[in-house]
Motif scaffolding. Structure first.
Motif, PDB file in Angstrom:
ATOM      1  N   MET A  31     -19.125 -43.051 -38.731  1.00  0.00           N
ATOM      2  CA  MET A  31     -19.480 -42.611 -37.378  1.00  0.00           C
ATOM      3  C   MET A  31     -18.717 -43.444 -36.340  1.00  0.00           C
ATOM      4  O   MET A  31     -18.632 -44.656 -36.458  1.00  0.00           O
ATOM      5  N   LYS A  32     -18.203 -42.740 -35.355  1.00  0.00           N
ATOM      6  CA  LYS A  32     -17.559 -43.486 -34.270  1.00  0.00           C
ATOM      7  C   LYS A  32     -18.628 -43.951 -33.282  1.00  0.00           C
ATOM      8  O   LYS A  32     -19.624 -43.249 -33.069  1.00  0.00           O
ATOM      9  N   ILE A  33     -18.378 -45.109 -32.673  1.00  0.00           N
ATOM     10  CA  ILE A  33     -19.287 -45.604 -31.640  1.00  0.00           C
ATOM     11  C   ILE A  33     -18.517 -45.684 -30.319  1.00  0.00           C
ATOM     12  O   ILE A  33     -17.453 -46.314 -30.247  1.00  0.00           O
ATOM     13  N   PHE A  34     -19.032 -45.009 -29.326  1.00  0.00           N
ATOM     14  CA  PHE A  34     -18.480 -45.122 -27.976  1.00  0.00           C
ATOM     15  C   PHE A  34     -19.432 -45.988 -27.159  1.00  0.00           C
ATOM     16  O   PHE A  34     -20.635 -46.062 -27.470  1.00  0.00           O
ATOM     17  N   LEU A  35     -18.898 -46.628 -26.125  1.00  0.00           N
ATOM     18  CA  LEU A  35     -19.750 -47.391 -25.218  1.00  0.00           C
ATOM     19  C   LEU A  35     -20.027 -46.518 -23.995  1.00  0.00           C
ATOM     20  O   LEU A  35     -19.102 -45.957 -23.409  1.00  0.00           O
ATOM     21  N   ASP A  36     -21.299 -46.415 -23.646  1.00  0.00           N
ATOM     22  CA  ASP A  36     -21.713 -45.546 -22.545  1.00  0.00           C
ATOM     23  C   ASP A  36     -21.856 -46.400 -21.292  1.00  0.00           C
ATOM     24  O   ASP A  36     -22.958 -46.819 -20.930  1.00  0.00           O
ATOM     25  N   THR A  37     -20.739 -46.671 -20.651  1.00  0.00           N
ATOM     26  CA  THR A  37     -20.745 -47.571 -19.499  1.00  0.00           C
ATOM     27  C   THR A  37     -19.435 -47.422 -18.733  1.00  0.00           C
ATOM     28  O   THR A  37     -18.437 -46.974 -19.296  1.00  0.00           O
ATOM     29  N   ALA A  38     -19.468 -47.850 -17.467  1.00  0.00           N
ATOM     30  CA  ALA A  38     -18.217 -47.934 -16.712  1.00  0.00           C
ATOM     31  C   ALA A  38     -17.972 -49.387 -16.320  1.00  0.00           C
ATOM     32  O   ALA A  38     -17.124 -49.677 -15.469  1.00  0.00           O
ATOM     33  N   ASP A  39     -18.715 -50.297 -16.946  1.00  0.00           N
ATOM     34  CA  ASP A  39     -18.601 -51.719 -16.607  1.00  0.00           C
ATOM     35  C   ASP A  39     -17.461 -52.347 -17.418  1.00  0.00           C
ATOM     36  O   ASP A  39     -17.574 -52.500 -18.640  1.00  0.00           O
ATOM     37  N   LEU A  81     -22.986 -44.054 -13.872  1.00  0.00           N
ATOM     38  CA  LEU A  81     -22.500 -45.299 -14.493  1.00  0.00           C
ATOM     39  C   LEU A  81     -21.408 -45.926 -13.628  1.00  0.00           C
ATOM     40  O   LEU A  81     -21.337 -47.153 -13.498  1.00  0.00           O
ATOM     41  N   ILE A  82     -20.570 -45.089 -13.020  1.00  0.00           N
ATOM     42  CA  ILE A  82     -19.519 -45.622 -12.138  1.00  0.00           C
ATOM     43  C   ILE A  82     -20.174 -46.274 -10.913  1.00  0.00           C
ATOM     44  O   ILE A  82     -19.802 -47.366 -10.491  1.00  0.00           O
ATOM     45  N   ARG A  83     -21.213 -45.628 -10.401  1.00  0.00           N
ATOM     46  CA  ARG A  83     -21.927 -46.187  -9.249  1.00  0.00           C
ATOM     47  C   ARG A  83     -22.477 -47.585  -9.592  1.00  0.00           C
ATOM     48  O   ARG A  83     -22.359 -48.537  -8.805  1.00  0.00           O
ATOM     49  N   GLU A 116     -21.541 -51.062  -7.775  1.00  0.00           N
ATOM     50  CA  GLU A 116     -22.578 -51.889  -7.129  1.00  0.00           C
ATOM     51  C   GLU A 116     -22.543 -53.315  -7.674  1.00  0.00           C
ATOM     52  O   GLU A 116     -22.697 -54.271  -6.926  1.00  0.00           O
ATOM     53  N   LYS A 117     -22.295 -53.448  -8.996  1.00  0.00           N
ATOM     54  CA  LYS A 117     -22.235 -54.790  -9.604  1.00  0.00           C
ATOM     55  C   LYS A 117     -21.121 -55.617  -8.960  1.00  0.00           C
ATOM     56  O   LYS A 117     -21.220 -56.825  -8.813  1.00  0.00           O
ATOM     57  N   ARG A 118     -20.040 -54.923  -8.556  1.00  0.00           N
ATOM     58  CA  ARG A 118     -18.912 -55.626  -7.943  1.00  0.00           C
ATOM     59  C   ARG A 118     -18.984 -55.628  -6.426  1.00  0.00           C
ATOM     60  O   ARG A 118     -17.973 -55.808  -5.750  1.00  0.00           O
ATOM     61  N   GLY A 119     -20.144 -55.363  -5.891  1.00  0.00           N
ATOM     62  CA  GLY A 119     -20.334 -55.391  -4.441  1.00  0.00           C
ATOM     63  C   GLY A 119     -19.548 -54.311  -3.733  1.00  0.00           C
ATOM     64  O   GLY A 119     -19.202 -54.453  -2.556  1.00  0.00           O
ATOM     65  N   GLY A 120     -19.210 -53.235  -4.421  1.00  0.00           N
ATOM     66  CA  GLY A 120     -18.540 -52.090  -3.800  1.00  0.00           C
ATOM     67  C   GLY A 120     -17.058 -52.285  -3.567  1.00  0.00           C
ATOM     68  O   GLY A 120     -16.384 -51.412  -3.030  1.00  0.00           O
TER      69      GLY A 120
END
Ligand code: G3P
Length: 303
Positions: free
Chosen positions: A1-9, A31-33, A37-41
Motif C-alpha cells: 500500500m502506498k502512503i500519502f501525507l495529507d497535509t500542505a505543511d 490544508l493550505i490555509r 496560518e502557521k507561517r503567519g500568512g
C-alpha cells in the motif's frame, strides 16, 4: 500500500519524506490555509507549492477552487502547467461541485472526463458514496478519494452523537459494535409486535427507524465505504486507484490496508500513531536497562 501525507505543511512533508515512507501528498484549500496560518500568512504560494512538489517522491494533489466545469478545467490546466515541471502533480476535482444539490451537479464529471482525456491525472475528491466513485472511474479518474472519517462523523451524528462531546475527531469509530447494537434493537422491536405480518413489519415506522440506525444508505462506516468501492472496481477491472482519505487514526489505516486499498493518505499525527505502542516503549526501556557492560564495550571499543 502506498502512503500519502495529507497535509500542505512543508516541515511535515520534508520530515516524512526524509523517513522514506511516503509516496505522495494530498492537499486541499483547508490544508493550505492551515499551512499559511502557521507561517503567519507570509509565503509566496507559487514557490511554496513548487518546493512541496520537488520534495515529494510521488504525486502531489492540488485542488481547483471553482465549481463550474469550464473554470475548473482552466484552473486544473494552470496548476498542472505551473507545477508539473517540478515533479508529479494530480488535480483534485470534487465529484459533485454543487453548493445546493441542483446547480453544478454534473460539472465534476465533465471536468474529470476532459482533463483525463488530456492526460492530466485527476484525483476525484469529496467522494462519499460507492456510486459517486463508480461514476468517477467511468469518467476516467486516475484516483478517487473516499472520505472515510467524514462518513464516520456523519453516521455518528445521525445517531445523535456530537463531535467534541461524545467523540473526538481522531477517535476510532467501532462500526461493528454499532451493527451488533442495531441488530439487537431490531430483534427487540420485532419481538414487541408478535402478531404482525411481514408486510406490516417491513412498513412499520419504528422497525424502519431502528433498522436504519448506524448507516448511511447501506454504508456502515468509512472503512465499509472503501470496501464497497474496491469491490465495485475489482468487479469491472477499473484501473482507478482508491485513496483512503479523511483518515483519522492508525486503526482505520490498518483496516483499509487489510482491504487492499491502493493508497491511504494520512495526517502527520497518524503517521506517529502508527509507530507508537505501549509495549514497544516498555520493551525499549527494558532492553536498555539490561545492557551489560561487556556488551556495551563492543560499541565503545569499535569505532
Ligand atoms: O484527505 C481529505 C482530508 O484532508 C479531509 O480530512 O479529517 O478534514 O475529514 P478531514
Amino acid at each position: 500500500m502506498k502512503i500519502f501525507l495529507d497535509t500542505a505543511d512543508l516541515d511535515e512533508i520534508r520530515f516524512a519524506a526524509s523517513l522514506g515512507v511516503i509516496d505522495g501528498v494530498t492537499t486541499n484549500p483547508s490544508l493550505i490555509r492551515r499551512a499559511v496560518e502557521k507561517r503567519g500568512g507570509s509565503i509566496s504560494m507559487e514557490d511554496y507549492i513548487k518546493e512541496i512538489v520537488k520534495v515529494v517522491p510521488g504525486p502531489v494533489s492540488l485542488e481547483v477552487i471553482s465549481v463550474e466545469a469550464e473554470a475548473m478545467i482552466e484552473e486544473a490546466k494552470k496548476l498542472y502547467r505551473l507545477f508539473s515541471p517540478y515533479g508529479e502533480v494530480a488535480i483534485k476535482i470534487p465529484i459533485c461541485p454543487s453548493m445546493d444539490g441542483e446547480s453544478n451537479v454534473y460539472d465534476g464529471l465533465r471536468a474529470i472526463r476532459e482533463l483525463s482525456a488530456l492526460g492530466i491525472p485527476v484525483n476525484v475528491t469529496l467522494v462519499m458514496t460507492p456510486e459517486q466513485a463508480l461514476l468517477a472511474a467511468k469518467a476516467g479518474a486516475a484516483y478517487v478519494s473516499p472520505f472515510a472519517g467524514r462518513i464516520d462523523d456523519y453516521i455518528r451524528d445521525k445517531m445523535g452523537m456530537k463531535r467534541g462531546e461524545d467523540y473526538g475527531k481522531a477517535d476510532y469509530y467501532d462500526f461493528e459494535l454499532v451493527r451488533k447494537i442495531a441488530e439487537k434493537r431490531v430483534e427487540k422491536v420485532l419481538e414487541s409486535k408478535p402478531a404482525s405480518t411481514s408486510k406490516s413489519l417491513y412498513l412499520d415506522e419504528e422497525v424502519k427507524s431502528v433498522a436504519s440506525e448506524g448507516q448511511d444508505n447501506g454504508v456502515y462506516s468509512g472503512v465499509d465505504l472503501i470496501a464497497r468501492i474496491l469491490r465495485i472496481f475489482r468487479n469491472y477491472g477499473y484501473r482507478t486507484e482508491v485513496i483512503a482519505a479523511s483518515m483519522r487514526n492508525a486503526r482505520q489505516v490498518r483496516e483499509v490496508a487489510e482491504l487492499g486499498v491502493h493508497i491511504a493518505t494520512v495526517p502527520f499525527y497518524v503517521l506517529k500513531e502508527m509507530l507508537v505502542h505501549y509495549k514497544t516503549i516498555e520493551g525499549v526501556k527494558a532492553f536498555a536497562a539490561d545492557v551489560v557492560p561487556s556488551y556495551r564495550k563492543i560499541f565503545e571499543e569499535n569505532p
